[in-house]
Design an enzyme around this catalytic site. Structure first.
Site, short mmCIF file in Angstrom:
data_model
loop_
_atom_site.label_atom_id
_atom_site.label_comp_id
_atom_site.label_asym_id
_atom_site.label_seq_id
_atom_site.Cartn_x
_atom_site.Cartn_y
_atom_site.Cartn_z
N TRP A 165 0.83 -1.21 0.00
CA TRP A 165 0.00 0.00 0.00
C TRP A 165 0.85 1.25 0.00
O TRP A 165 0.55 2.23 -0.69
CB TRP A 165 -1.01 -0.02 1.15
CG TRP A 165 -2.10 -1.02 0.87
CD1 TRP A 165 -2.35 -2.16 1.57
CD2 TRP A 165 -3.05 -1.00 -0.21
NE1 TRP A 165 -3.40 -2.84 1.00
CE2 TRP A 165 -3.84 -2.16 -0.09
CE3 TRP A 165 -3.30 -0.12 -1.27
CZ2 TRP A 165 -4.87 -2.47 -0.98
CZ3 TRP A 165 -4.32 -0.42 -2.16
CH2 TRP A 165 -5.08 -1.57 -2.02
N ASP B 205 -2.15 6.75 6.32
CA ASP B 205 -3.17 5.89 5.73
C ASP B 205 -3.55 4.86 6.80
O ASP B 205 -2.78 3.95 7.09
CB ASP B 205 -2.60 5.21 4.48
CG ASP B 205 -3.57 4.23 3.84
OD1 ASP B 205 -4.69 4.04 4.37
OD2 ASP B 205 -3.21 3.63 2.80
N LYS C 25 -12.84 -1.65 5.58
CA LYS C 25 -12.16 -2.64 6.43
C LYS C 25 -12.67 -2.55 7.87
O LYS C 25 -13.17 -3.51 8.40
CB LYS C 25 -10.65 -2.48 6.36
CG LYS C 25 -10.09 -3.11 5.10
CD LYS C 25 -9.32 -2.18 4.25
CE LYS C 25 -8.97 -2.80 2.91
NZ LYS C 25 -8.19 -1.86 2.09
C1 LIG Z 1 -7.55 -1.30 1.12
C2 LIG Z 1 -6.49 -0.29 1.32
C3 LIG Z 1 -6.33 0.80 0.45
C4 LIG Z 1 -7.17 0.98 -0.79
O1 LIG Z 1 -8.46 1.30 -0.50
P1 LIG Z 1 -9.55 1.58 -1.66
O2 LIG Z 1 -10.66 2.15 -0.85
O3 LIG Z 1 -9.86 0.27 -2.29
O4 LIG Z 1 -8.97 2.54 -2.61
C5 LIG Z 1 -5.34 1.71 0.73
N1 LIG Z 1 -4.55 1.58 1.81
C6 LIG Z 1 -4.66 0.53 2.67
C7 LIG Z 1 -3.75 0.44 3.84
C8 LIG Z 1 -5.64 -0.43 2.43
O5 LIG Z 1 -5.75 -1.46 3.28
#
Ligand SMILES: *Cc1c(COP(=O)(O)O)cnc(C)c1O
Length: 362
Positions: free
Chosen positions: A103, A173, A197
């Site tokens: 990521w 993030d 998530k």
């Molecule tokens: C799932 C995830 C993303 C991407 O998320 P989207 O909403 O599908 O764009 C980015 N960073 C992390 C850490 C993730 O787990």
């Protein structure tokens, strides 16, 4: 009673049963208005109230200090990868990224499209099996910001503590670990998280942004991609993803009723301890991917001697009602995602299955 699967999906992922039931109850008649929340204007008092209440819940549960705004945006965390450099990476400055896996890499790739980037620290040489030590991170004076990935959802490494970046804005993030534990929001200039998530369904991305970050955003970026647009309009510049925000609202209420971030952390630690113990006592039958001091309490990643055995594990686990244990296609292996909504009982059942599978196959 409906039979619920042992859901270890990585995202979209398990939602609390109570939340799904509440949503079902209110589906055709939202709080007595004779319509669903999807069928009314986002300018209505009902939606405005939902918008305000959801922001307030985020502030309360995360202990967000004054001087921050909570925004509900679209385009997923992946759109944030681009919006961050568009809004904050100015000519003559350098965006600093901590490279911890898949990521982080995607975030770096987007930033490179807009300006100069640097890798402030990396665990690539360790195959991303740990979070790098950031205690002596050197940040040049022209650093635009430092970007970290709090939890690497695919690799399974998670920060234990966040770096002190001084006057350089820290951007995190937290897509896969927001509200899994209490954190000190004041360390961050901005936090973002796709909801699917740990916060709700897909379709909304929560952004927590310190107001001073909004002061100097370039005027020449598209309206929808400027944080100032959404901050000025209280996330109502255009039609918001109303149903997703509604679901996040219900999940936040559920977190609150279940003891808040502290209680989530306690439970997540207990849940993942069951799985890490099953790995550690297996005498090498299962091997944890990540070093113990960086192990995630959201995504437990592990491997077995060979891929055939891993395939067999996945197949048998599915027959026994476990879902989502196959590792991400880019890294292989196995992964159990244990987000807030995954019950202790599901993790207990998985740990028992792991023990049983080991006994039958070693
Ligand atoms: C799932 C995830 C993303 C991407 O998320 P989207 O909403 O599908 O764009 C980015 N960073 C992390 C850490 C993730 O787990």
């Amino acid at each position: 009673m409906t039979k619920r699967a042992y859901n270890f999906n990585a995202g979209p992922a398990a939602l609390p049963l109570e939340v799904l039931q509440k949503a079902q109850e209110e589906f055709v008649d939202y709080r007595g208005i004779g319509m669903s929340i999807m069928e009314i204007s986002h300018r209505s008092s009902q939606y405005e109230q939902l918008n305000e209440e959801t922001q307030a819940l985020m502030k309360e549960l995360m202990g967000i200090p004054d001087g921050y705004k909570v925004l509900f945006l679209q385009g997923g965390a992946s759109t944030q990868f681009a919006m961050i450099p568009m809004n904050f990476l100015k000519p003559g400055t350098v965006a600093q990224y901590v490279h911890t896996g898949s990521w982080a890499e995607k975030a770096i790739k987007e930033a490179k499209l807009f300006g100069e980037t640097a890798i402030a620290a990396s665990s690539e040489a360790d195959k991303f099996t740990r979070i790098p030590d950031l205690s002596d991170m050197q940040l040049p004076a022209n650093s635009a910001y430092v970007h970290i990935t709090s939890n690497e959802t695919i690799g399974g490494a998670q920060y234990r503590q966040y770096p002190n970046t001084g006057s350089v804005p820290l951007i995190g993030d937290l897509s896969s670990d927001i509200l899994c534990r209490p954190i000190d929001v004041s360390r961050f200039a901005m936090i973002y998280a796709g909801a699917q998530k740990n916060l709700g369904p897909s379709g909304v991305t929560v952004v927590i942004i310190r107001e001073d970050m909004l002061a100097d955003i370039p005027k020449n970026i598209p309206t929808m991609l400027s944080y100032s647009t959404h901050a000025k309009n209280n996330s109502l510049y255009n039609t918001p993803p109303a149903y997703s925000v509604y679901m996040v609202n219900l999940v936040l209420h559920w977190i609150k009723e279940n003891g808040g971030a502290e209680a989530m952390e306690k439970r997540n630690k207990e849940k993942t301890a069951l799985l890490y113990d099953a790995i550690d006592k297996s005498g090498g039958f299962y091997r944890g991917v990540v070093e113990p001091d960086s192990r995630s309490i959201m995504n437990v990643t592990f491997r077995m001697q060979d891929e055939e055995l891993e395939k067999k594990f996945v197949k048998e686990s599915e027959q026994q009602g476990f879902v989502g244990l196959k590792g991400h296609r880019s890294v292989g292996g196995l992964r159990a995602s244990t987000y807030n909504a995954v019950p202790y009982e599901a993790c207990k059942a998985l740990a028992d299955f792991m023990d049983d599978f080991r006994r039958r196959n070693s």
